[in-house]
Design an enzyme around this catalytic site. Structure first.
Site, PDB file in Angstrom:
ATOM      1  N   GLU A  81       0.821  -1.214   0.000  1.00 30.13           N
ATOM      2  CA  GLU A  81       0.000   0.000   0.000  1.00 30.13           C
ATOM      3  C   GLU A  81       0.858   1.270   0.000  1.00 30.13           C
ATOM      4  O   GLU A  81       0.397   2.326   0.418  1.00 30.13           O
ATOM      5  CB  GLU A  81      -0.932   0.015   1.225  1.00 30.13           C
ATOM      6  CG  GLU A  81      -1.773  -1.235   1.416  1.00 30.13           C
ATOM      7  CD  GLU A  81      -2.951  -1.350   0.444  1.00 30.13           C
ATOM      8  OE1 GLU A  81      -2.853  -0.832  -0.687  1.00 30.13           O
ATOM      9  OE2 GLU A  81      -3.941  -1.980   0.832  1.00 30.13           O
ATOM     10  N   HIS A  94      -2.807   2.847   8.455  1.00 33.85           N
ATOM     11  CA  HIS A  94      -3.916   2.139   7.809  1.00 33.85           C
ATOM     12  C   HIS A  94      -4.189   0.866   8.605  1.00 33.85           C
ATOM     13  O   HIS A  94      -3.273   0.081   8.852  1.00 33.85           O
ATOM     14  CB  HIS A  94      -3.558   1.776   6.363  1.00 33.85           C
ATOM     15  CG  HIS A  94      -4.492   0.770   5.752  1.00 33.85           C
ATOM     16  ND1 HIS A  94      -5.862   0.966   5.695  1.00 33.85           N
ATOM     17  CD2 HIS A  94      -4.267  -0.449   5.195  1.00 33.85           C
ATOM     18  CE1 HIS A  94      -6.420  -0.084   5.125  1.00 33.85           C
ATOM     19  NE2 HIS A  94      -5.492  -0.968   4.820  1.00 33.85           N
ATOM     20  N   HIS A 140      -7.304  -2.373   9.623  1.00 29.89           N
ATOM     21  CA  HIS A 140      -8.557  -3.054   9.300  1.00 29.89           C
ATOM     22  C   HIS A 140      -9.358  -3.191  10.590  1.00 29.89           C
ATOM     23  O   HIS A 140      -9.993  -4.217  10.828  1.00 29.89           O
ATOM     24  CB  HIS A 140      -8.285  -4.433   8.697  1.00 29.89           C
ATOM     25  CG  HIS A 140      -7.498  -4.412   7.421  1.00 29.89           C
ATOM     26  ND1 HIS A 140      -7.036  -5.559   6.814  1.00 29.89           N
ATOM     27  CD2 HIS A 140      -7.104  -3.396   6.632  1.00 29.89           C
ATOM     28  CE1 HIS A 140      -6.368  -5.240   5.707  1.00 29.89           C
ATOM     29  NE2 HIS A 140      -6.389  -3.929   5.579  1.00 29.89           N
ATOM     30  N   TYR A 162     -13.812  14.192  21.194  1.00 28.38           N
ATOM     31  CA  TYR A 162     -12.493  13.701  20.774  1.00 28.38           C
ATOM     32  C   TYR A 162     -12.482  13.164  19.358  1.00 28.38           C
ATOM     33  O   TYR A 162     -11.456  13.226  18.673  1.00 28.38           O
ATOM     34  CB  TYR A 162     -11.929  12.695  21.799  1.00 28.38           C
ATOM     35  CG  TYR A 162     -11.053  13.415  22.789  1.00 28.38           C
ATOM     36  CD1 TYR A 162     -11.606  14.258  23.736  1.00 28.38           C
ATOM     37  CD2 TYR A 162      -9.668  13.319  22.719  1.00 28.38           C
ATOM     38  CE1 TYR A 162     -10.808  14.979  24.611  1.00 28.38           C
ATOM     39  CE2 TYR A 162      -8.866  14.033  23.595  1.00 28.38           C
ATOM     40  CZ  TYR A 162      -9.437  14.857  24.529  1.00 28.38           C
ATOM     41  OH  TYR A 162      -8.642  15.580  25.378  1.00 28.38           O
ATOM     42  N   HIS A 190     -12.946  -2.146   3.424  1.00 24.51           N
ATOM     43  CA  HIS A 190     -11.524  -2.401   3.632  1.00 24.51           C
ATOM     44  C   HIS A 190     -11.049  -1.861   4.987  1.00 24.51           C
ATOM     45  O   HIS A 190     -10.608  -2.636   5.825  1.00 24.51           O
ATOM     46  CB  HIS A 190     -10.741  -1.796   2.451  1.00 24.51           C
ATOM     47  CG  HIS A 190      -9.282  -2.068   2.463  1.00 24.51           C
ATOM     48  ND1 HIS A 190      -8.462  -1.804   1.381  1.00 24.51           N
ATOM     49  CD2 HIS A 190      -8.470  -2.564   3.417  1.00 24.51           C
ATOM     50  CE1 HIS A 190      -7.218  -2.148   1.680  1.00 24.51           C
ATOM     51  NE2 HIS A 190      -7.196  -2.607   2.903  1.00 24.51           N
TER      52      HIS A 190
HETATM   53  P1  13P Z   1       0.776  -5.185   3.506  1.00 19.36           P
HETATM   54  O1  13P Z   1       1.090  -6.427   4.301  1.00 19.36           O
HETATM   55  O2  13P Z   1       1.362  -5.245   2.111  1.00 19.36           O
HETATM   56  O3  13P Z   1       1.132  -3.936   4.251  1.00 19.36           O
HETATM   57  O4  13P Z   1      -0.799  -5.149   3.301  1.00 19.36           O
HETATM   58  C1  13P Z   1      -1.620  -5.236   4.434  1.00 19.36           C
HETATM   59  C2  13P Z   1      -2.888  -4.466   4.265  1.00 19.36           C
HETATM   60  O5  13P Z   1      -3.409  -3.974   5.242  1.00 19.36           O
HETATM   61  C3  13P Z   1      -3.470  -4.309   2.924  1.00 19.36           C
HETATM   62  O6  13P Z   1      -4.456  -3.327   2.941  1.00 19.36           O
END
Ligand code: 13P
Length: 214
Positions: free
Chosen positions: A73, A96, A98, A123, A164
């Protein structure tokens, strides 16, 4: 903070996020700006077990110049730095994740695309800001996402990638991590309160927070 200290801090935050379930498996990636480029988590690495010495080093044009191969990414992070700089609000780190609750919100078709989570708490407003766009779905690692991310970053510190997860920026790594944590908690509150009519912060209260703390 010098590069050695920044490497240690990145690994510590990764461990902390992983330990609290903000990231599982090898999901998520983090980057930090240095004086001469960027540090980034390696692809397929667990945020819980980062080795400071093996973090990917990128030059100022995001070319890989040291350490393990970077996250797939890279372009997502590059687009966020470029978008924030173009908006006159340059940032020093991008996170980033998940994380479950923010990702759940990113899967909801019936939220406001420019602002899926309303101003429930101070906050959230202070750390994330007044808007948070939802970027349409792209496959992880798909470079076609880059223009959409850069456009979103021009208008906001954080965004949700549909189906995502969140991308959050901050002046420092600490700021970006704090904002990602507040976003996750706000997403949890939003989901807990769905189907009810909670009292929201008023527009005047939001402006007061931004004027006082931004
Ligand atoms: P990477 O392991 O390449 O960082 O990808 C993980 C991820 O969160 C993809 O969105």
């Amino acid at each position: 903070m010098d590069e050695t200290a920044t490497r240690a801090q990145l690994a510590q935050f990764g461990h902390s996020l992983f330990a609290r379930g903000f990231s599982v498996g090898s999901a998520g990636n983090i980057s930090v700006r240095l004086a001469d480029g960027y540090l980034m988590t390696p692809t397929n690495s667990s945020l819980g077990r980062l080795d400071p010495a093996r973090l990917s080093k990128l030059d100022e044009d995001f070319r890989h110049i040291g350490g393990d191969p970077p996250s797939k990414e890279v372009f997502m992070h590059r687009a966020t730095y470029r978008g924030r700089a173009a908006a006159g609000a340059p940032v020093g780190a991008v996170v980033h994740l998940h994380s479950t609750m923010a990702t759940a919100v990113s899967c909801l078709p019936d939220v406001a695309p420019g602002n899926p989570i309303p101003p429930l708490t101070p906050y959230f407003v202070m750390r994330v800001g007044r808007s948070m766009p939802v970027v349409p779905y792209y496959r992880p690692g798909d470079a076609a996402m880059e223009p959409a991310i850069e456009a979103a970053a021009r208008g906001a510190r954080a965004m949700l990638l549909a189906n995502h997860g969140p991308v959050v920026s901050g002046k420092t790594l600490t700021d970006a991590v704090y904002a990602a944590e507040e976003l996750e908690e706000a997403a949890k509150l939003f989901l807990l309160l769905r189907g009810t009519t909670p009292r929201l912060l008023t527009a005047a209260q939001v402006e007061d927070l931004l004027a006082t703390f931004s």
